[in-house]
Design an enzyme around this catalytic site. Structure first.
Site, mmCIF file in Angstrom:
data_model
loop_
_atom_site.group_PDB
_atom_site.id
_atom_site.type_symbol
_atom_site.label_atom_id
_atom_site.label_comp_id
_atom_site.label_asym_id
_atom_site.label_seq_id
_atom_site.Cartn_x
_atom_site.Cartn_y
_atom_site.Cartn_z
ATOM 1 N N ARG A 1 -46.884 102.622 76.106
ATOM 2 C CA ARG A 1 -45.975 103.234 75.062
ATOM 3 C C ARG A 1 -46.388 105.091 74.507
ATOM 4 O O ARG A 1 -45.301 105.276 74.134
ATOM 5 C CB ARG A 1 -45.223 102.092 74.477
ATOM 6 C CG ARG A 1 -44.421 102.700 73.109
ATOM 7 C CD ARG A 1 -43.960 102.034 71.964
ATOM 8 N NE ARG A 1 -45.539 100.609 72.325
ATOM 9 C CZ ARG A 1 -46.495 101.148 71.277
ATOM 10 N NH1 ARG A 1 -46.617 102.139 70.673
ATOM 11 N NH2 ARG A 1 -47.229 99.948 70.805
ATOM 12 N N TYR B 1 -20.286 114.198 68.813
ATOM 13 C CA TYR B 1 -20.110 113.318 69.784
ATOM 14 C C TYR B 1 -19.507 112.304 69.297
ATOM 15 O O TYR B 1 -21.228 111.959 68.230
ATOM 16 C CB TYR B 1 -21.363 113.367 71.258
ATOM 17 C CG TYR B 1 -21.487 112.457 71.028
ATOM 18 C CD1 TYR B 1 -20.669 112.067 72.644
ATOM 19 C CD2 TYR B 1 -22.432 111.088 71.283
ATOM 20 C CE1 TYR B 1 -20.778 110.983 73.331
ATOM 21 C CE2 TYR B 1 -22.435 110.298 71.999
ATOM 22 C CZ TYR B 1 -22.326 109.392 73.044
ATOM 23 O OH TYR B 1 -22.259 108.950 73.892
HETATM 24 C C1 LIG Z 1 -23.819 110.830 76.562
HETATM 25 C C2 LIG Z 1 -24.076 112.007 75.036
HETATM 26 C C3 LIG Z 1 -24.621 112.135 74.417
HETATM 27 C C4 LIG Z 1 -25.479 109.872 73.937
HETATM 28 O O1 LIG Z 1 -26.646 110.141 75.081
HETATM 29 P P1 LIG Z 1 -27.174 108.905 75.573
HETATM 30 O O2 LIG Z 1 -27.712 109.015 76.517
HETATM 31 O O3 LIG Z 1 -25.666 107.850 76.697
HETATM 32 O O4 LIG Z 1 -26.884 107.625 74.529
HETATM 33 C C5 LIG Z 1 -24.968 112.376 73.545
HETATM 34 N N1 LIG Z 1 -24.504 114.119 73.170
HETATM 35 C C6 LIG Z 1 -23.368 113.516 73.924
HETATM 36 C C7 LIG Z 1 -22.351 115.650 73.930
HETATM 37 C C8 LIG Z 1 -23.347 113.193 74.831
HETATM 38 O O5 LIG Z 1 -22.588 113.638 76.013
#
Ligand SMILES: *Cc1c(COP(=O)(O)O)cnc(C)c1O
Length: 375
Positions: free
Chosen positions: A47, A99
């Site tokens: 971890r 996002y």
């Molecule tokens: C997909 C995405 C995230 C989140 O990432 P995960 O790996 O799905 O947790 C954050 N920012 C952007 C711009 C994304 O496209």
């Protein structure tokens, strides 16, 4: 050395025990102490650190031009770690088209914590300037943004943050424009966040995130605590897969960018298309800034069909090669009706479709869109 070379070599070494060229996957959760009680090889418990995670972190820091990197179990775990690092009363400035997952982290996971967030149009520098408060500690930027591909001037926002106070730290979510295309730390940003699930992993088979910093700072150190003691760590196999994706990463992203440019130009000339959002097109309002801060314009684009929601849904339904799925950055081209995904509060136009352009031949992608648009 150039990015193609560093993408293959940074963080890796020949396995001293076997001579293996690709790194073994170190599944061991625990590592032996020396008779005197130390950990001479630097690993104690997985971890806290693990050889595969360390290799990935070294490679990512190198590619972004940062000093240190942290690999997380997902992109959103990075966002959560940063928000967790703030103090009560602190303020976040974020883009109004951020996002959607970040809004969930801030609003739903940390909603009961006394942290304030305001959402502004990051492409409007006066709005950014006016949005910075004495309590602002974090400015979060995404460029190109989702799904309208709006472009934020990274050097300008970094300059505004620096002018406001050394206590304001800037983070760019670089998921849409990975270090082949854009290096926010070179533009003066303090940190870069990634969902490595997308272009960096690149094969739609591993979830992950990363935070890279240009310099030591308290938020990065708190994010490290959140990673190690909050436990949001990627598995050794996840790290291995992501690092394997990085071998081909610069070539993939350049091919996707070329394909996207070809698809964008073709869509722009199609009578059934009302508007195309791609920063590589001269008509795009962010084109000049994108041309300055990016080496190519990426594999993401969106377009609005002539007609209403039903027409957009029919085009997505008519695709045979483009897969109707969320996410981005993989080898398969994907199509998505964003307004449906974002739900009733969405401000995304109902006639908009988002494309993640993959590694197929662009002629085949165009042919598929052509038959889908004429249904
Ligand atoms: C997909 C995405 C995230 C989140 O990432 P995960 O790996 O799905 O947790 C954050 N920012 C952007 C711009 C994304 O496209």
């Amino acid at each position: 050395m150039k990015i193609e070379t560093r993408a293959v070599h940074a963080g890796r070494h020949i396995d001293p025990a076997t001579g293996a060229v690709t790194m073994p996957i170190h599944l061991s959760t625990t590592f032996e102490r020396s008779p005197s009680g130390e950990y001479p090889l630097g690993f104690s418990y997985s971890r806290e650190n693990n050889p595969n995670r360390q290799a990935l972190e070294v490679c990512l820091a190198d590619l972004e031009g940062g000093t240190q990197a942290l690999a997380f179990s997902s992109g959103l775990a990075v966002a959560a770690a940063l928000v967790q690092g703030l103090e009560p009363g602190d303020h976040i400035l974020a883009p109004d088209d951020v996002y959607w997952g970040l809004r969930k982290v801030i609003g739903e996971v940390f909603g009961k914590f006394p942290i304030e967030t305001t959402y502004v149009d990051m492409t409007d520098l006066d709005a950014v300037s006016a949005g910075i408060r004495p309590s602002t500690r974090l400015i979060w930027v995404e460029t190109p943004s989702n799904p309208l591909m709006k472009i934020t001037d990274l050097a300008a926002v970094a300059g505004l943050a620096r002018a406001a106070s050394p206590q304001v730290l800037t983070v760019c979510d670089g998921t849409f424009a990975t270090p082949v295309l854009q290096r926010p730390l070179d533009c003066g940003f303090d940190m870069v966040a990634h969902s490595t699930t997308k272009y960096i992993g690149g094969h739609s088979d591993v979830i992950g995130g990363a935070l890279i910093t240009r310099h030591e700072n308290y938020l990065f150190e708190r994010a490290r605590k959140s990673q190690r003691y909050g436990g949001s760590v990627p598995s050794p196999f996840d790290c291995w897969l992501t690092l394997r994706g990085l071998d081909t990463f610069p070539y993939r992203v350049r091919a996707q960018s070329q394909n996207a440019m070809q698809v964008a130009r073709w869509l722009q000339a199609h009578p059934a298309v009302e508007q195309v959002h791609y920063p590589g097109l001269e008509e795009h309002p962010g084109h000049a800034i994108a041309a300055r801060q990016m080496t190519a314009f990426g594999g993401m684009l969106s377009f609005q069909v002539r007609g209403a929601r039903e027409k957009a849904m029919a085009v997505a339904a008519g695709c045979r090669l483009f897969i109707r799925a969320t996410s981005l950055g993989g080898a398969h081209s994907l199509i998505e009706h964003r307004a449906s995904v974002e739900g009733p509060a969405s401000r995304t136009p109902q006639n908009l479709l988002r494309l993640s352009i993959g590694l197929e031949h662009p002629d085949d992608l165009v042919e598929d869109l052509d038959q889908a648009l004429t249904v």
